[in-house]
Design a protein around this motif. Sequence first.
Motif, mmCIF file in Angstrom:
data_model
loop_
_atom_site.group_PDB
_atom_site.id
_atom_site.type_symbol
_atom_site.label_atom_id
_atom_site.label_comp_id
_atom_site.label_asym_id
_atom_site.label_seq_id
_atom_site.Cartn_x
_atom_site.Cartn_y
_atom_site.Cartn_z
ATOM 1 N N ALA A 84 97.098 33.162 11.868
ATOM 2 C CA ALA A 84 96.267 32.278 11.033
ATOM 3 C C ALA A 84 96.739 30.825 11.085
ATOM 4 O O ALA A 84 95.931 29.916 10.929
ATOM 5 C CB ALA A 84 96.247 32.778 9.593
ATOM 6 N N ILE A 85 98.038 30.604 11.323
ATOM 7 C CA ILE A 85 98.509 29.223 11.418
ATOM 8 C C ILE A 85 98.430 28.678 12.843
ATOM 9 O O ILE A 85 98.752 27.514 13.072
ATOM 10 C CB ILE A 85 99.932 29.017 10.839
ATOM 11 C CG1 ILE A 85 100.982 29.759 11.634
ATOM 12 C CG2 ILE A 85 99.974 29.393 9.377
ATOM 13 C CD1 ILE A 85 102.402 29.375 11.265
ATOM 14 N N GLY A 86 98.015 29.524 13.788
ATOM 15 C CA GLY A 86 97.780 29.032 15.139
ATOM 16 C C GLY A 86 98.684 29.563 16.228
ATOM 17 O O GLY A 86 98.599 29.122 17.368
ATOM 18 N N VAL A 87 99.548 30.509 15.918
ATOM 19 C CA VAL A 87 100.419 31.099 16.932
ATOM 20 C C VAL A 87 99.630 32.207 17.638
ATOM 21 O O VAL A 87 99.035 33.051 16.973
ATOM 22 C CB VAL A 87 101.703 31.684 16.288
ATOM 23 C CG1 VAL A 87 102.569 32.383 17.317
ATOM 24 C CG2 VAL A 87 102.482 30.588 15.574
ATOM 25 N N PRO A 88 99.611 32.208 18.975
ATOM 26 C CA PRO A 88 98.924 33.292 19.691
ATOM 27 C C PRO A 88 99.497 34.662 19.288
ATOM 28 O O PRO A 88 100.703 34.801 19.054
ATOM 29 C CB PRO A 88 99.212 32.994 21.161
ATOM 30 C CG PRO A 88 99.476 31.521 21.199
ATOM 31 C CD PRO A 88 100.160 31.211 19.891
ATOM 32 N N ALA A 89 98.637 35.667 19.218
ATOM 33 C CA ALA A 89 99.025 36.993 18.726
ATOM 34 C C ALA A 89 100.212 37.580 19.476
ATOM 35 O O ALA A 89 101.133 38.118 18.857
ATOM 36 C CB ALA A 89 97.832 37.944 18.785
ATOM 37 N N THR A 90 100.217 37.479 20.795
ATOM 38 C CA THR A 90 101.327 38.071 21.555
ATOM 39 C C THR A 90 102.646 37.378 21.234
ATOM 40 O O THR A 90 103.690 38.028 21.181
ATOM 41 C CB THR A 90 101.062 38.013 23.070
ATOM 42 O OG1 THR A 90 100.815 36.657 23.458
ATOM 43 C CG2 THR A 90 99.887 38.893 23.467
ATOM 44 N N GLN A 91 102.600 36.063 21.006
ATOM 45 C CA GLN A 91 103.821 35.344 20.653
ATOM 46 C C GLN A 91 104.252 35.657 19.223
ATOM 47 O O GLN A 91 105.451 35.743 18.939
ATOM 48 C CB GLN A 91 103.615 33.846 20.849
ATOM 49 C CG GLN A 91 103.473 33.484 22.309
ATOM 50 C CD GLN A 91 103.302 31.999 22.523
ATOM 51 O OE1 GLN A 91 103.703 31.193 21.697
ATOM 52 N NE2 GLN A 91 102.714 31.635 23.643
ATOM 53 N N ALA A 92 103.301 35.845 18.325
ATOM 54 C CA ALA A 92 103.631 36.227 16.950
ATOM 55 C C ALA A 92 104.283 37.604 16.937
ATOM 56 O O ALA A 92 105.264 37.833 16.221
ATOM 57 C CB ALA A 92 102.368 36.216 16.085
ATOM 58 N N GLU A 93 103.758 38.520 17.737
ATOM 59 C CA GLU A 93 104.339 39.862 17.826
ATOM 60 C C GLU A 93 105.754 39.803 18.402
ATOM 61 O O GLU A 93 106.662 40.483 17.914
ATOM 62 C CB GLU A 93 103.445 40.767 18.669
ATOM 63 C CG GLU A 93 102.129 41.084 17.989
ATOM 64 C CD GLU A 93 101.098 41.705 18.918
ATOM 65 O OE1 GLU A 93 101.352 41.803 20.144
ATOM 66 O OE2 GLU A 93 100.026 42.067 18.407
ATOM 67 N N SER A 94 105.947 38.980 19.426
ATOM 68 C CA SER A 94 107.285 38.828 20.016
ATOM 69 C C SER A 94 108.262 38.229 19.013
ATOM 70 O O SER A 94 109.424 38.638 18.945
ATOM 71 C CB SER A 94 107.231 37.945 21.259
ATOM 72 O OG SER A 94 106.527 38.589 22.282
#
Length: 176
Positions: free
Chosen positions: A124-134
């Motif tokens: 929601a703040i703009g981090v791509p999902a794969t990077q947020a998961e990592s």
Amino acid sequence: MGELLDWKYERLFSLLDANSDGVIAQDDFTLMAGRVLEATGEQRTAKGEAYKGAMMNYWLSLRQTADADGNGRVDKNEFRSALRRVSVDFDTLIGPLYQAGFRLADRDGDGLVARQEFTTVLVAIGVPATQAESAFDGLADQDGRLTESRLMHAAGVFYRDENPDNSASHLLFGAS
């Protein structure tokens, strides 16, 4: 400032500039808070109000420290030069936003945030999902959960530390 901190501050600036106009202003914080609250479904709750308040306090602290020309906007140069000063007072100026964000993500109030809860907020703040998961995978404990103290430690490292060995904390907001 070292290269690593400069890179992290550049990454943070790009996220805080929620409307991508090249400066950070109050409307960016309002926009970002709205996105996070919508994603978590907390628009009209006490946790949501606490998060919005923490976002505005972060903005006010940043503006007071960084807005050198007094125009109500913070450009990249103002941001870079001021963030190190603000990060010295992390516990009082920046920490409350991360605490409010953690509590927002902690949907059941058990003091633990699961992967999906964490990634929902970061996306929601703009981090791509794969990077947020990592980022979550690097910060979570061996049971795959994140505590508030682990998040607060990681956020503090993100703002202050230049040791490249602390990669999970450095990648709190993604790699690009």
